[in-house]
Design a protein around this motif. Structure first.
Motif, PDB file in Angstrom:
ATOM      1  N   ARG A 214      -1.519  38.012 -18.942  1.00 41.04           N
ATOM      2  CA  ARG A 214      -0.091  37.835 -18.673  1.00 41.04           C
ATOM      3  C   ARG A 214       0.713  38.435 -19.815  1.00 41.04           C
ATOM      4  NH1 ARG A 214       3.356  32.245 -18.619  1.00 41.04           N
ATOM      5  NH2 ARG A 214       2.331  32.030 -20.633  1.00 41.04           N
ATOM      6  N   TYR A 215       1.699  39.245 -19.487  1.00 41.25           N
ATOM      7  CA  TYR A 215       2.611  39.790 -20.491  1.00 41.25           C
ATOM      8  C   TYR A 215       4.027  39.502 -20.035  1.00 41.25           C
ATOM      9  CZ  TYR A 215      -1.598  42.452 -21.513  1.00 41.25           C
ATOM     10  OH  TYR A 215      -2.878  42.815 -21.798  1.00 41.25           O
ATOM     11  N   ASP A 216       4.700  38.569 -20.690  1.00 43.00           N
ATOM     12  CA  ASP A 216       6.094  38.354 -20.305  1.00 43.00           C
ATOM     13  C   ASP A 216       7.004  38.254 -21.517  1.00 43.00           C
ATOM     14  OD1 ASP A 216       5.194  35.919 -21.092  1.00 43.00           O
ATOM     15  OD2 ASP A 216       5.611  34.888 -19.209  1.00 43.00           O
ATOM     16  N   ASP A 217       6.504  38.698 -22.686  1.00 46.09           N
ATOM     17  CA  ASP A 217       7.422  38.794 -23.823  1.00 46.09           C
ATOM     18  C   ASP A 217       7.286  40.160 -24.485  1.00 46.09           C
ATOM     19  OD1 ASP A 217       4.910  38.437 -24.728  1.00 46.09           O
ATOM     20  OD2 ASP A 217       5.359  36.798 -26.109  1.00 46.09           O
ATOM     21  N   GLY A 218       7.212  41.168 -23.660  1.00 51.45           N
ATOM     22  CA  GLY A 218       7.077  42.527 -24.182  1.00 51.45           C
ATOM     23  C   GLY A 218       5.618  42.956 -24.173  1.00 51.45           C
ATOM     24  N   PHE A 219       5.411  44.258 -24.154  1.00 50.74           N
ATOM     25  CA  PHE A 219       4.055  44.783 -24.035  1.00 50.74           C
ATOM     26  C   PHE A 219       3.459  45.190 -25.388  1.00 50.74           C
ATOM     27  CE2 PHE A 219       5.513  45.246 -19.681  1.00 50.74           C
ATOM     28  CZ  PHE A 219       4.394  44.872 -18.958  1.00 50.74           C
ATOM     29  N   GLN A 220       4.130  44.798 -26.498  1.00 51.84           N
ATOM     30  CA  GLN A 220       3.613  45.211 -27.803  1.00 51.84           C
ATOM     31  C   GLN A 220       2.164  44.782 -28.004  1.00 51.84           C
ATOM     32  OE1 GLN A 220       6.560  43.565 -27.540  1.00 51.84           O
ATOM     33  NE2 GLN A 220       8.107  44.470 -28.882  1.00 51.84           N
ATOM     34  N   SER A 221       1.846  43.567 -27.530  1.00 54.60           N
ATOM     35  CA  SER A 221       0.507  43.031 -27.776  1.00 54.60           C
ATOM     36  C   SER A 221      -0.500  43.529 -26.751  1.00 54.60           C
ATOM     37  CB  SER A 221       0.569  41.503 -27.711  1.00 54.60           C
ATOM     38  OG  SER A 221       0.959  41.130 -26.402  1.00 54.60           O
ATOM     39  N   ALA A 222      -0.035  44.256 -25.751  1.00 52.15           N
ATOM     40  CA  ALA A 222      -0.894  44.524 -24.598  1.00 52.15           C
ATOM     41  C   ALA A 222      -1.938  45.601 -24.837  1.00 52.15           C
ATOM     42  CB  ALA A 222      -0.034  44.923 -23.403  1.00 52.15           C
ATOM     43  N   ASN A 223      -1.688  46.484 -25.800  1.00 56.19           N
ATOM     44  CA  ASN A 223      -2.646  47.557 -26.073  1.00 56.19           C
ATOM     45  C   ASN A 223      -2.946  48.363 -24.806  1.00 56.19           C
ATOM     46  OD1 ASN A 223      -4.204  49.040 -27.753  1.00 56.19           O
ATOM     47  ND2 ASN A 223      -5.972  47.659 -27.735  1.00 56.19           N
ATOM     48  N   LEU A 224      -1.911  48.644 -24.029  1.00 54.11           N
ATOM     49  CA  LEU A 224      -2.116  49.377 -22.774  1.00 54.11           C
ATOM     50  C   LEU A 224      -2.585  50.799 -23.053  1.00 54.11           C
ATOM     51  CD1 LEU A 224       1.166  48.349 -20.908  1.00 54.11           C
ATOM     52  CD2 LEU A 224      -1.118  47.412 -20.562  1.00 54.11           C
ATOM     53  N   SER A 225      -3.326  51.371 -22.115  1.00 57.15           N
ATOM     54  CA  SER A 225      -3.690  52.791 -22.227  1.00 57.15           C
ATOM     55  C   SER A 225      -2.626  53.608 -21.518  1.00 57.15           C
ATOM     56  CB  SER A 225      -5.034  53.058 -21.563  1.00 57.15           C
ATOM     57  OG  SER A 225      -5.974  52.111 -21.961  1.00 57.15           O
ATOM     58  N   LEU A 226      -1.869  54.381 -22.280  1.00 57.74           N
ATOM     59  CA  LEU A 226      -0.772  55.170 -21.703  1.00 57.74           C
ATOM     60  C   LEU A 226      -1.157  56.639 -21.652  1.00 57.74           C
ATOM     61  CD1 LEU A 226       2.252  53.707 -23.709  1.00 57.74           C
ATOM     62  CD2 LEU A 226       1.323  52.920 -21.546  1.00 57.74           C
ATOM     63  N   ASP A 227      -0.620  57.347 -20.661  1.00 53.22           N
ATOM     64  CA  ASP A 227      -0.745  58.805 -20.722  1.00 53.22           C
ATOM     65  C   ASP A 227       0.488  59.460 -20.134  1.00 53.22           C
ATOM     66  OD1 ASP A 227      -0.887  59.390 -17.967  1.00 53.22           O
ATOM     67  OD2 ASP A 227      -3.056  59.137 -17.929  1.00 53.22           O
ATOM     68  N   GLY A 228       0.539  60.797 -20.230  1.00 50.64           N
ATOM     69  CA  GLY A 228       1.679  61.535 -19.686  1.00 50.64           C
ATOM     70  C   GLY A 228       2.955  61.144 -20.407  1.00 50.64           C
ATOM     71  N   ILE A 229       4.008  60.883 -19.630  1.00 47.49           N
ATOM     72  CA  ILE A 229       5.303  60.602 -20.240  1.00 47.49           C
ATOM     73  C   ILE A 229       5.589  59.109 -20.287  1.00 47.49           C
ATOM     74  CG2 ILE A 229       6.321  62.851 -19.748  1.00 47.49           C
ATOM     75  CD1 ILE A 229       7.629  61.609 -17.292  1.00 47.49           C
ATOM     76  N   ALA A 230       4.528  58.283 -20.227  1.00 53.87           N
ATOM     77  CA  ALA A 230       4.721  56.837 -20.359  1.00 53.87           C
ATOM     78  C   ALA A 230       4.848  56.495 -21.836  1.00 53.87           C
ATOM     79  CB  ALA A 230       3.550  56.101 -19.739  1.00 53.87           C
TER      80      ALA A 230
END
Ligand SMILES: *[C@@H]1O[C@H](CO)[C@@H](O)[C@H](O)[C@H]1NC(C)=O
Ligand SMILES: *[C@@H]1O[C@H](CO)[C@@H](O)[C@H](O)[C@H]1NC(C)=O
Ligand SMILES: *[C@@H]1O[C@H](CO)[C@@H](O)[C@H](O)[C@H]1NC(C)=O
Ligand SMILES: *[C@@H]1O[C@H](CO)[C@@H](O)[C@H](O)[C@H]1NC(C)=O
Ligand SMILES: *[C@@H]1O[C@H](CO)[C@@H](O)[C@H](O)[C@H]1NC(C)=O
Ligand SMILES: *[C@@H]1O[C@H](CO)[C@@H](O)[C@H](O)[C@H]1NC(C)=O
Length: 678
Positions: free
Chosen positions: A30-46
């Motif tokens: 669950r992420y509902d206070d920002g995605f800083q902690s999420a360590n998401l894998s981003l690519d492209g223009i994200a």
């Protein structure tokens, strides 16, 4: 001995533990206070913004962005077991930088076997698929699309819908965006690209094989009735280990797709999102500096201008009035000033008239400063709605460059009139040369070069550009000749204007009689194979020097394709060739190729027609033309095409009867704007 055994046992256990940790998978987050902690894998223009918003598309146009939860999720017990239930909810917002209405593409929640989805400018695929894999069962992709663009090529219902996509951008199921509110369950519309945050719930029940998708404004809570409900077994789609995330694509307009919060769970309900700590969206509207300094300054300047300009200005203004709406600002470089076009064409004087077609008059002009020779087409249209979508397409099409396509330089819009500016083609349109043999006879070499050029241009439209463009009106009068007598396709997409607008008097079948494929009549849909049909008629036209239908022929109406067909059947196809060519003035094998190919393209069955790639190969001689008899061409088949066309036209479309024209066996119905071109 004992000690060694224990040592090995511990070592093995440690390895197993380490191995397990390395391939760890999550079952909920669950992420509902920002995605800083999420360590998401981003690519492209994200990107992640400073305050923790997930921004799937930044200001770069025509690109894609993806964001995935970093670890895979286990969706099945075994690789061929049935898929678990799962649920997810997320909050998103779509913000276009041009007021509210223009946005492009949209975003999708996606479950995919890989984090590596297609990147770059695959317009119309939301970053989920590309041209090569769309629809392929090996994709294993499940997605819920929030689509703000009505794609010409997929079956989108409108430019504001929610859909369930399985391996294919053509949704399994789609509905206009909205929700069933309150106890009464009344349906309320929602505008996805309104810029306001909204929440989505996606739920799958692994036992009942049921998918629900629900949408609601942020504060409304979860509606009890889902927007989309579908029974579908996801077991063959989901692999044992999958990645979950989001995919988005920006189109030709600067649009930011944001995700504000997200939770996910396998085998259970997704945790509620706490709205109080969600990251804030950037404020809308101009920055304050502009309000305090810029605005007063602009006011002052405009008052001055008005005062100074006086009556002279007002009079000029009336003469050259044109409306510039907010959505047009993005098209700056493609917009021409009416004043300049007026000057270029000497006030649209009759002496500058190049021709008049079904869609409007064409004038020759020379731009005042650049001295560039142009051709200006004036098209009138009643529907403002259609106009706007059409202009978006025109601008997009205007970026195409190909040596066999007439360059579209830009447009100008003035009340209900649209002016399209093309590069001037000194040798005019092909039909004038074909049908005025007294003046000039095109020899066979020139004709064959023109045919190959047009084929190459059409191939580019169908298969060579980022989007599939259906021309819809291929014919000799839309083929223009440049200074070197190269054939260039002009006027593409124009018919589309009449599709966007609503014109109750006519149907959506737009094109020119004699070039319209039978299935185009029946379904009203123009496709690449209906273009190929028209190209076939064009081949016969150039080879025989006759129009597809010659109403004023001495012994009644003549249908060209039938004439060529009967010549072929009697084994003397060369007799159909243009008499103006002289008897030995042509390469017999090339003429035969062109005429046979013309017949092949005229097949009543769209699937039996070759595509433009094959046609190019036949014309280049790199692929032998299939024998006509082998592909099941028979006079019955051809006639059947005409017969069917007639019955269905009269049944499903209501053409104005005063202009309807029917003839004995071959019955074409037309109205004045359908027969364009000359
Ligand atoms: C974030 O992900 C990277 C690579 O995916 C990994 O090396 C790193 O340890 C992760 N950090 C956290 C805090 O999970
Ligand atoms: C968008 O993001 C990409 C990748 O991070 C970056 O190269 C590009 O410059 C960004 N565009 C804008 C307009 O910020
Ligand atoms: C998959 O199913 C087949 C029979 O349908 C079975 O033989 C096989 O062992 C199963 N594989 C796994 C990994 O469960
Ligand atoms: C589907 O994808 C697979 C693997 O990428 C490929 O081998 C196959 O030809 C594709 N099928 C179609 C119909 O495109
Ligand atoms: C919702 O939108 C559709 C299509 O835009 C329209 O026909 C319908 O009347 C709208 N319904 C409401 C309740 O506003
Ligand atoms: C889908 O919605 C219907 C109607 O509210 C409900 O009966 C059903 O249990 C829901 N299914 C899932 C998987 O949430």
């Amino acid at each position: 001995m004992e000690a060694a055994t224990i040592f090995w046992a511990i070592l093995v256990a440690a390895c197993v533990l380490v191995g397990f940790a390395a391939s760890s998978s999550d079952t909920e987050f669950r992420y509902d206070d920002g995605f800083q902690s999420a360590n998401l894998s981003l690519d492209g223009i994200a990107e992640l913004t400073k305050n923790g918003l997930l921004m799937l598309t930044n200001d770069t146009q025509k690109d894609t962005g993806h964001a995935f939860h970093p670890n895979p999720i286990i969706f099945k017990k075994s690789s061929n077991g049935s898929a678990f239930s799962f649920a997810t909810t997320f909050i998103f917002a779509i913000r276009s930088q041009f007021k509210t209405d223009l946005s492009a593409e949209g975003l999708a929640f996606v479950i995919a076997p890989t984090k590596d989805l297609p990147r770059g400018i695959w317009i119309g695929f939301l970053g989920l698929f590309d041209k090569t894999n769309n629809g392929n069962a090996t994709n294993h992709i499940f997605a819920v699309e929030l689509d703000t663009f009505q794609n010409l090529n997929s079956r989108d219902i409108n430019d504001n819908h929610v859909g369930i996509d399985i391996n294919d951008i053509n949704s399994e199921k789609q509905e206009p965006a909205g929700y069933f509110a309150g106890k009464d369950g009344l349906f309320r519309n929602l505008t996805l690209k309104s810029g306001k945050p909204m929440q989505v719930w996606v739920e799958y029940d692994g036992n009942k094989k049921e998918i629900n998708v629900t949408l609601a404004p942020l504060k409304a809570g979860k509606p009890t009735i889902p927007l989309l409900n579908m029974i579908y077994d996801l077991s063959p789609i989901l692999k044992q280990s999958m990645y979950v995330g989001f995919s988005s694509a920006s189109g030709p307009f600067k649009t930011n797709h944001y995700v504000l919060g997200w939770s996910f769970k396998v085998n259970g309900e997704a945790q509620n999102l706490d709205h109080s700590h969600l990251p804030k969206l950037p404020r809308l509207g101009p920055p304050p500096k502009f309000l305090t300094i810029g605005l007063p300054l602009i006011c002052l300047l405009s008052i001055l201008t008005v005062v100074l300009g006086g009556i002279y200005y007002a009079r000029r203004q009336r003469k050259f009035a044109e409306v510039l709406e907010d959505w047009e600002v993005a098209y700056g470089p493609h917009r021409f000033k009416y004043k300049d076009l007026y000057a270029a064409t000497k006030g649209f004087r009759d002496t500058e008239l190049l021709g008049a077609g079904g869609f409007g008059k064409v004038y020759k002009g020379v731009m005042p400063t650049s001295k560039l020779a142009i051709a200006v087409k004036r098209v009138s249209h009643e529907s403002r709605q259609g106009m706007r979508e059409f202009v978006a397409e025109i601008v997009s099409i205007g970026r195409m460059r190909h040596r066999n396509i007439v360059p579209l330089l830009g447009y100008c819009r003035r009340q209900c009139e649209l002016l399209l500016v093309y590069e001037y083609m000194p040798n005019g349109s092909l039909d004038r040369l074909l049908y005025n043999p007294q003046k000039f006879v095109l020899n066979w070499n020139q004709r064959f070069q023109i045919i190959k050029g047009v084929a190459s241009g059409l191939f580019y439209l169908h298969q060579g550009w980022e989007q599939v463009v259906v021309h819809r009106d291929v014919k000799s009068s839309n083929v223009l000749l440049d200074g070197e007598l190269n054939g260039r396709l002009g006027d593409f997409g124009l018919a589309r204007l009449y599709d966007h607008g609503t014109n109750p008097q006519t149907t959506h079948v737009v094109g020119t009689v004699g070039y319209l494929a039978p299935e185009h009549y029946r379904t009203g849909k123009a496709t690449t194979s209906s273009d190929v049909y028209a190209f076939g008629a064009f081949l016969l036209e150039v080879g025989c020097g006759k129009r597809p239908i010659e109403p004023q022929a001495p012994n009644g109406e003549v249908i060209l394709v039938d004439r060529v067909f009967s010549c072929w059947k009697e084994g003397r196809i060369l007799q159909a060739v243009d008499q103006n060519l002289g008897t030995n003035d042509f390469a017999k094998d090339e003429v035969e190729l062109v005429l046979k190919l013309g017949l092949l393209c005229s097949h009543s069955e769209p699937t039996a027609r070759p595509n433009m790639h094959q046609i190019m190969q036949y014309l280049e001689g790199s692929l032998p033309l299939p024998e006509l008899s082998v592909v099941g061409m028979s006079p019955g088949g051809l006639e059947c095409a005409y017969g069917k066309g007639f019955e269905d036209v009269s049944m499903s479309y209501s053409f104005p009867s005063s202009t309807a024209r029917a003839s004995s066996q071959y019955s074409y119905v037309a109205d004045s704007f359908l027969t364009g071109g000359r």
